[in-house]
Write a protein that holds these residues in place. Structure first.
Motif, PDB file in Angstrom:
ATOM      1  N   ASP A 300      10.500  61.227  -3.472  1.00 31.65           N
ATOM      2  CA  ASP A 300      10.558  62.683  -3.497  1.00 31.65           C
ATOM      3  C   ASP A 300      11.934  63.199  -3.067  1.00 31.65           C
ATOM      4  OD1 ASP A 300      10.257  65.406  -3.296  1.00 31.65           O
ATOM      5  OD2 ASP A 300       8.228  65.279  -2.512  1.00 31.65           O
ATOM      6  N   PRO A 301      12.677  63.764  -4.015  1.00 33.23           N
ATOM      7  CA  PRO A 301      14.025  64.231  -3.691  1.00 33.23           C
ATOM      8  C   PRO A 301      14.040  65.341  -2.647  1.00 33.23           C
ATOM      9  CG  PRO A 301      13.346  64.992  -5.858  1.00 33.23           C
ATOM     10  CD  PRO A 301      12.338  63.986  -5.417  1.00 33.23           C
ATOM     11  N   ARG A 302      12.914  66.069  -2.513  1.00 29.60           N
ATOM     12  CA  ARG A 302      12.894  67.132  -1.494  1.00 29.60           C
ATOM     13  C   ARG A 302      12.964  66.545  -0.102  1.00 29.60           C
ATOM     14  NH1 ARG A 302       7.585  69.791  -3.788  1.00 29.60           N
ATOM     15  NH2 ARG A 302       7.273  67.575  -4.061  1.00 29.60           N
ATOM     16  N   ILE A 303      12.276  65.415   0.094  1.00 27.87           N
ATOM     17  CA  ILE A 303      12.298  64.758   1.396  1.00 27.87           C
ATOM     18  C   ILE A 303      13.674  64.154   1.652  1.00 27.87           C
ATOM     19  CG2 ILE A 303      11.286  62.867   2.733  1.00 27.87           C
ATOM     20  CD1 ILE A 303       8.657  63.435   1.243  1.00 27.87           C
ATOM     21  N   LYS A 304      14.250  63.596   0.599  1.00 29.84           N
ATOM     22  CA  LYS A 304      15.587  63.029   0.717  1.00 29.84           C
ATOM     23  C   LYS A 304      16.584  64.105   1.165  1.00 29.84           C
ATOM     24  CE  LYS A 304      18.552  59.988  -1.995  1.00 29.84           C
ATOM     25  NZ  LYS A 304      18.648  59.328  -3.299  1.00 29.84           N
TER      26      LYS A 304
ATOM     27  N   MET B 101       7.881  78.092 -10.192  1.00 30.19           N
ATOM     28  CA  MET B 101       7.867  77.279  -8.981  1.00 30.19           C
ATOM     29  C   MET B 101       6.969  76.055  -9.156  1.00 30.19           C
ATOM     30  SD  MET B 101       9.894  79.193  -7.624  1.00 30.19           S
ATOM     31  CE  MET B 101      10.321  79.172  -5.891  1.00 30.19           C
ATOM     32  N   THR B 102       5.946  76.168  -9.978  1.00 30.16           N
ATOM     33  CA  THR B 102       5.023  75.040 -10.105  1.00 30.16           C
ATOM     34  C   THR B 102       5.078  74.365 -11.478  1.00 30.16           C
ATOM     35  OG1 THR B 102       3.271  76.526 -10.836  1.00 30.16           O
ATOM     36  CG2 THR B 102       3.361  76.047  -8.492  1.00 30.16           C
ATOM     37  N   SER B 103       5.775  74.979 -12.428  1.00 25.69           N
ATOM     38  CA  SER B 103       5.700  74.383 -13.763  1.00 25.69           C
ATOM     39  C   SER B 103       6.805  73.365 -14.034  1.00 25.69           C
ATOM     40  CB  SER B 103       5.669  75.462 -14.837  1.00 25.69           C
ATOM     41  OG  SER B 103       6.789  76.280 -14.719  1.00 25.69           O
ATOM     42  N   LEU B 104       7.689  73.148 -13.051  1.00 28.53           N
ATOM     43  CA  LEU B 104       8.653  72.049 -13.190  1.00 28.53           C
ATOM     44  C   LEU B 104       8.245  70.932 -12.235  1.00 28.53           C
ATOM     45  CD1 LEU B 104      12.060  73.969 -13.216  1.00 28.53           C
ATOM     46  CD2 LEU B 104      10.781  73.121 -15.165  1.00 28.53           C
ATOM     47  N   ASN B 105       8.435  69.699 -12.680  1.00 26.89           N
ATOM     48  CA  ASN B 105       8.062  68.557 -11.835  1.00 26.89           C
ATOM     49  C   ASN B 105       9.061  68.420 -10.681  1.00 26.89           C
ATOM     50  OD1 ASN B 105       7.500  66.014 -10.753  1.00 26.89           O
ATOM     51  ND2 ASN B 105       6.742  65.282 -12.710  1.00 26.89           N
ATOM     52  N   PRO B 106       8.580  68.476  -9.440  1.00 26.05           N
ATOM     53  CA  PRO B 106       9.503  68.491  -8.290  1.00 26.05           C
ATOM     54  C   PRO B 106      10.289  67.200  -8.087  1.00 26.05           C
ATOM     55  CG  PRO B 106       7.229  68.281  -7.548  1.00 26.05           C
ATOM     56  CD  PRO B 106       7.182  68.576  -9.018  1.00 26.05           C
ATOM     57  N   VAL B 107       9.844  66.099  -8.670  1.00 24.54           N
ATOM     58  CA  VAL B 107      10.524  64.834  -8.376  1.00 24.54           C
ATOM     59  C   VAL B 107      11.472  64.378  -9.494  1.00 24.54           C
ATOM     60  CG1 VAL B 107       8.610  64.116  -6.908  1.00 24.54           C
ATOM     61  CG2 VAL B 107       8.728  63.295  -9.243  1.00 24.54           C
ATOM     62  N   LEU B 108      11.638  65.205 -10.528  1.00 26.60           N
ATOM     63  CA  LEU B 108      12.550  64.812 -11.605  1.00 26.60           C
ATOM     64  C   LEU B 108      13.687  65.823 -11.716  1.00 26.60           C
ATOM     65  CD1 LEU B 108       9.884  63.940 -14.327  1.00 26.60           C
ATOM     66  CD2 LEU B 108      11.056  62.357 -12.806  1.00 26.60           C
ATOM     67  N   THR B 109      14.859  65.344 -12.106  1.00 27.80           N
ATOM     68  CA  THR B 109      15.985  66.268 -12.258  1.00 27.80           C
ATOM     69  C   THR B 109      15.707  67.214 -13.424  1.00 27.80           C
ATOM     70  OG1 THR B 109      17.162  64.843 -13.809  1.00 27.80           O
ATOM     71  CG2 THR B 109      17.647  64.531 -11.466  1.00 27.80           C
ATOM     72  N   VAL B 110      16.288  68.425 -13.348  1.00 26.30           N
ATOM     73  CA  VAL B 110      16.046  69.382 -14.426  1.00 26.30           C
ATOM     74  C   VAL B 110      16.626  68.850 -15.737  1.00 26.30           C
ATOM     75  CG1 VAL B 110      15.946  71.370 -12.890  1.00 26.30           C
ATOM     76  CG2 VAL B 110      18.113  70.741 -13.910  1.00 26.30           C
ATOM     77  N   GLY B 111      17.723  68.100 -15.630  1.00 25.41           N
ATOM     78  CA  GLY B 111      18.342  67.532 -16.831  1.00 25.41           C
ATOM     79  C   GLY B 111      17.373  66.621 -17.556  1.00 25.41           C
ATOM     80  N   TYR B 150      17.624  68.812  -8.688  1.00 24.49           N
ATOM     81  CA  TYR B 150      16.162  68.876  -8.744  1.00 24.49           C
ATOM     82  C   TYR B 150      15.696  70.329  -8.667  1.00 24.49           C
ATOM     83  CZ  TYR B 150      16.274  63.876  -8.054  1.00 24.49           C
ATOM     84  OH  TYR B 150      16.498  62.545  -8.225  1.00 24.49           O
ATOM     85  N   PRO B 151      14.475  70.609  -9.143  1.00 27.88           N
ATOM     86  CA  PRO B 151      13.990  71.999  -9.153  1.00 27.88           C
ATOM     87  C   PRO B 151      14.112  72.708  -7.798  1.00 27.88           C
ATOM     88  CG  PRO B 151      12.507  70.631 -10.401  1.00 27.88           C
ATOM     89  CD  PRO B 151      13.534  69.708  -9.829  1.00 27.88           C
ATOM     90  N   HIS B 152      13.907  71.977  -6.688  1.00 30.00           N
ATOM     91  CA  HIS B 152      13.933  72.680  -5.399  1.00 30.00           C
ATOM     92  C   HIS B 152      15.324  73.206  -5.046  1.00 30.00           C
ATOM     93  CE1 HIS B 152      15.222  68.659  -3.937  1.00 30.00           C
ATOM     94  NE2 HIS B 152      15.888  69.369  -3.056  1.00 30.00           N
ATOM     95  N   GLU B 153      16.338  72.765  -5.799  1.00 28.68           N
ATOM     96  CA  GLU B 153      17.687  73.247  -5.526  1.00 28.68           C
ATOM     97  C   GLU B 153      18.024  74.519  -6.301  1.00 28.68           C
ATOM     98  OE1 GLU B 153      20.456  69.564  -4.912  1.00 28.68           O
ATOM     99  OE2 GLU B 153      18.784  68.919  -6.152  1.00 28.68           O
ATOM    100  N   PHE B 154      17.037  75.025  -7.068  1.00 25.96           N
ATOM    101  CA  PHE B 154      17.265  76.239  -7.852  1.00 25.96           C
ATOM    102  C   PHE B 154      16.382  77.376  -7.350  1.00 25.96           C
ATOM    103  CE2 PHE B 154      18.525  72.772 -10.558  1.00 25.96           C
ATOM    104  CZ  PHE B 154      19.597  73.256 -11.275  1.00 25.96           C
ATOM    105  N   SER B 155      16.850  78.608  -7.590  1.00 26.30           N
ATOM    106  CA  SER B 155      16.021  79.768  -7.253  1.00 26.30           C
ATOM    107  C   SER B 155      14.972  79.962  -8.351  1.00 26.30           C
ATOM    108  CB  SER B 155      16.898  81.004  -7.173  1.00 26.30           C
ATOM    109  OG  SER B 155      17.418  81.280  -8.455  1.00 26.30           O
ATOM    110  N   GLY B 156      14.022  80.848  -8.095  1.00 24.90           N
ATOM    111  CA  GLY B 156      12.952  81.088  -9.059  1.00 24.90           C
ATOM    112  C   GLY B 156      13.481  81.516 -10.424  1.00 24.90           C
ATOM    113  N   GLY B 157      14.437  82.432 -10.435  1.00 23.06           N
ATOM    114  CA  GLY B 157      14.992  82.914 -11.698  1.00 23.06           C
ATOM    115  C   GLY B 157      15.687  81.802 -12.461  1.00 23.06           C
TER     116      GLY B 157
END
Lengths: 310, 324
Positions: A300-304, B101-111, B150-157
Motif C-alpha cells: 500500500d503506497p499510502r502506508i509507504k 475518492m473511491t473510484s480509483l484503486n489506491p494501490v496503483l499509480t494513476v499512470g 498514486y491517487p492519494h497524492e491528488f486532490s479530489g478535482g
C-alpha cells in the motif's frame, strides 16, 4: 525508507529493556528457589547456601539485574543452571527446529489459506463457498494435540509411512507442519474471504470492469494487493507465535524446539535460560512486526508515504 | 440518421430479501453520434442503474434486466458475448464515475490505471501506452510527470480529471458521466465541466451526462431527459425543456433553483419524497406529489405523447386533458 527501518531497529532498545525488567521481576517474584530445585529435598542448608553463593542468588535483586544486563549486552546470557551450557548456545540449538517448523507451516498456511479464501469469496453463497467455510471452521476448531495424535494413528500406526516423532529427517517434519499450519490456514482463509468480499464491492473494481479489463487482470492487479493487507496482519501475528515455539506440537511430536526448552526451564527455575529465552522471543517478535510493516509498505503506497513522512 | 445509442423500453429490477426494487421501468431514449443527453433526476430515480445497464455492469444477482433493447452502433448489447462486451467497455463506451475518492484503486499509480485501458484495447506496446497516458494527462491539465504518483497524492478535482483521462484514453464513441461533479466543491465543478465540454468537442464523442444539477445540464447538453421513479417523464431539446417545461415534475425542478433576480423566498421545493421503489404508486408515479393531480392520474399510467421531437408522459397533455 532505510531511515524508517533504522529508526524501528533503534526503537527495539527500549522495548527489549522493558521486557528484560519485566521478565526479571516476574521470575524473581515467583515463589521457589532454583537451588532447592537443583539439589532436591535431601540437600542440607549448607549445600543450598553454597550453591546460592555460587549462582549469585544471595545478592540483591538490583545487583543481580545489573549483572544480567551487562552480561547480556556483552552477548553473554549466562549458563543454564541445569545443564551448565551457555544459554545462547542452547537457545540457538533449539531455535533451529522451531524456525524450520514455523517457516514450513506458514508457507503451507499461506499457500492453502489464501487460494481457499479467494475461491470461497468468488463463489459466494454456492456449495464451494459453504464447503470452504466448513473446512476453515473445522481447521479452526480442531485442537492441535488431538489432530497430531490422529495423524500419528493413521500415518504411523495404521499405515506406517511416516515416523511418529523426533526431529532430524524431512519425513519427521511432515506431520508437525500439518498440525501447526491447520489453525493458521483456517484463519487466513476466513480473513482472505471476508477481505475479498469487501474489496470486490469497491468502486474501483467497478471502474476496472468499466475499462473492459479481463477478469484475471482485475484479480491479479486490482484485487489482490488490497485483499492481502489485512491478511498479512493475521499471518504476521501467527508467525510470531509459531517462532515463540509451540509447546503442544513440540511435545506431541518430541521435537527439541525452543518452546519446550523454555517450559522445562521454567519448571526447573532455570533463571538464565528463562530470561535469555524470553528476551530472544521478544527480539524475534519485534523483527517479525518490522517485517509485517515493511510488507504493508510494499502493498500500500499510502502506508509507504507515511513511513517516508514520519 | 441512425442513433449511436438506442434504448427501448428498458426495465431493470433488483431482487432483494426485502422485495423487488423497481429501479428502471420501461425507459426509451436515443443518443446520436456526437450528441449529448442530460439525464436529470433526484437520487434514487434510477439514473445510475440506467448507466450501468448500458455497460452491462448491473451486479447480478441481485440485478435483473427484465426486458428492453439496447443497441449501440447498430449492435444489440444483450446479444453480445461477455468477450465482445469487454471490447466495448472502456473502448467504445467508457464511464466517468461519481466519487473520484473511491473510484480509483489506491494501490496503483494513476499512470498504470490509465494505460491499462489502452493496453487492454489497443495493440500497442507498454511504451506507446505510457506515451499516450502522458498525453492524456496533459490534456486534462495534469503534468505528465505525475503519472508515477498514486491517487492519494491528488486532490479530489485532480482525481476526477484522472478519471476523465481514463475514460477518454481509447477515444470512445460514447462517454457516460455519472454525476461527475457531485462530489467536488463548486469552483472545481466549474473547471471539470469546462474541461469535459472542451474535450468532448475535441474528441467528438457522444455523451450521456447523469446529474441532478440542471445548471450543469444547461452548460453541456443539447438534449435533456427527466427521470422520476425509474421512468423518463419528459424528454426534449435543451431549449424545449428549459424554456417550456411541460411535466409538473420538470417545472417543479426548475422552481427549486433560486433565481438571483427574485427574492430567495420564491424557491418552491417539490413537496413529499420519491416513492418507495419497492412499492410504486398506481397510475402516474408522480401523482402523490403533483400539484395538478387529477382523478385519472391515480388509476391510469399516462401514455407517452410525442410532438415536435419531444416526449412527455402526463395526463395533462393527453386528449381530453387540460391543454395549455
Amino acid at each position: 525508507m532505510l531511515r524508517y527501518i533504522f529508526r524501528r531497529i533503534l526503537f527495539l532498545i527500549p522495548v527489549l529493556l522493558g521486557v528484560s525488567i519485566l521478565i526479571f521481576a516476574i521470575i524473581h517474584l515467583a515463589p521457589g528457589d532454583p537451588a532447592e530445585a537443583l539439589l532436591g529435598p535431601s540437600a542440607t542448608t549448607r549445600d543450598l547456601e553454597e550453591l546460592r553463593e555460587q549462582l549469585g542468588l544471595n545478592k540483591s535483586l538490583v545487583t543481580q539485574y545489573f549483572t544480567f544486563l551487562t552480561n547480556t549486552l556483552k552477548g553473554d546470557f549466562g549458563r543454564s543452571i541445569r545443564t551448565n551450557n551457555p544459554v545462547l548456545e542452547e537457545l540457538l540449538d533449539r531455535f533451529e527446529p522451531s524456525l524450520i517448523l514455523a517457516v514450513l507451516s506458514m508457507t503451507l498456511a499461506i499457500a492453502v489459506g489464501i487460494p481457499l479464501g479467494l475461491l470461497a469469496a468468488l463463489r459466494q453463497n454456492t456449495w464451494i463457498d459453504t464447503s470452504c467455510n466448513f473446512v476453515a471452521l473445522l481447521g479452526f476448531s480442531l485442537p492441535g494435540f488431538w489432530l497430531g495424535l490422529m495423524l500419528m494413528l493413521f500415518f504411523s500406526i495404521m499405515v506406517p509411512i511416516l515416523p511418529s516423532s523426533g526431529y532430524g529427517t524431512w519425513q519427521q517434519l511432515i506431520m508437525p507442519t500439518l498440525v501447526l499450519s491447520t489453525n493458521t490456514t483456517a484463519v487466513i482463509a476466513r480473513m482472505t474471504r471476508s477481505s475479498m468480499l469487501e474489496v470486490i464491492r469497491q468502486d474501483y473494481i467497478r471502474t476496472a470492469k468499466a475499462k473492459g479489463l479481463s477478469g484475471r487482470l482485475i484479480l491479479a492487479r486490482h484485487i489482490l494487493s488490497n485483499v492481502l493487507i489485512p491478511v498479512v496482519t493475521v499471518a504476521g501475528l501467527h508467525f510470531g507465535h509459531m517462532l515463540g515455539g509451540v509447546v503442544i506440537t513440540e511435545t506431541v511430536f518430541s521435537i527439541p524446539g525452543v518452546g519446550r526448552l523454555i517450559i522445562d526451564a521454567i519448571r526447573f527455575q532455570d533463571y538464565p535460560v528463562v530470561q535469555g529465552g524470553i528476551l530472544f522471543f521478544a527480539f524475534c517478535l519485534s523483527l517479525v512486526n518490522l517485517g509485517v510493516d515493511l510488507i504493508y509498505a510494499l502493498l500500500d503506497p499510502r502506508i509507504k508515504a507515511q513511513y517516508r513522512a514520519g | 440518421m441512425a442513433a449511436l445509442l438506442s434504448v427501448n423500453d428498458l426495465c431493470v429490477k433488483y431482487k432483494t430479501f426485502e422485495g423487488i426494487v423497481h429501479a428502471v421501468n420501461g425507459i426509451s431514449f436515443d443518443i446520436p453520434e456526437r450528441g449529448t443527453l442530460g439525464l436529470v433526476g433526484e437520487s434514487g430515480a434510477g439514473k445510475t442503474t440506467t448507466a450501468l445497464s448500458l455497460m452491462r455492469l448491473i451486479p447480478a444477482p441481485p440485478g435483473i434486466v427484465e426486458r428492453g433493447k439496447i443497441s449501440f452502433g447498430g449492435r444489440d448489447i444483450h446479444a453480445l458475448s461477455e468477450a465482445e462486451m469487454k471490447k466495448i467497455r472502456g473502448n467504445q463506451i467508457s464511464m466517468i464515475f461519481q466519487d473520484p475518492m473511491t473510484s480509483l484503486n489506491p494501490v496503483l499509480t494513476v499512470g498504470l490505471q490509465i494505460s491499462e485501458a489502452i493496453v487492454a484495447h489497443q495493440n500497442t506496446s507498454e511504451r506507446e501506452a505510457l506515451k499516450r497516458t502522458q498525453e492524456m494527462l496533459e490534456k486534462v491539465q495534469i503534468p505528465s510527470a505525475r503519472h508515477k504518483e498514486y491517487p492519494h497524492e491528488f486532490s479530489g478535482g485532480m482525481r476526477q480529471r484522472v478519471g476523465i483521462a481514463m475514460a477518454l484514453a481509447c477515444n470512445p464513441r460514447l462517454i457516460i458521466a455519472d454525476e461527475p461533479t457531485t462530489a467536488l466543491d463548486v469552483t472545481i465543478q466549474a473547471q471539470v465541466i469546462e474541461l469535459m465540454r472542451n474535450l468532448r468537442q475535441e474528441f467528438s464523442t457522444a455523451m450521456m451526462l447523469i446529474t441532478h444539477d440542471l445548471g450543469v445540464v444547461g452548460e453541456v447538453c443539447d438534449r435533456v431527459a427527466v427521470m422520476y421513479a425509474g421512468e423518463i417523464v419528459e424528454e426534449g431539446s435543451l431549449e424545449q425543456i428549459f424554456e417550456d417545461a411541460r411535466h409538473p415534475y420538470t417545472t417543479g425542478l426548475f422552481k427549486c433553483i433560486p433565481d438571483i433576480e427574485e427574492d430567495s423566498s420564491q424557491i418552491q421545493p417539490i413537496m413529499g419524497l420519491m416513492p418507495d421503489p419497492f412499492d410504486l404508486p398506481s397510475g402516474c408515479c408522480f401523482h402523490p406529489r403533483c400539484p395538478s393531480c387529477m382523478e385519472v392520474c391515480r388509476v391510469e399510467r399516462p401514455a407517452f405523447l410525442r410532438e415536435n421531437g419531444r416526449t412527455v408522459q402526463c395526463h395533462l397533455y393527453a386528449k381530453g386533458g387540460v391543454t395549455q
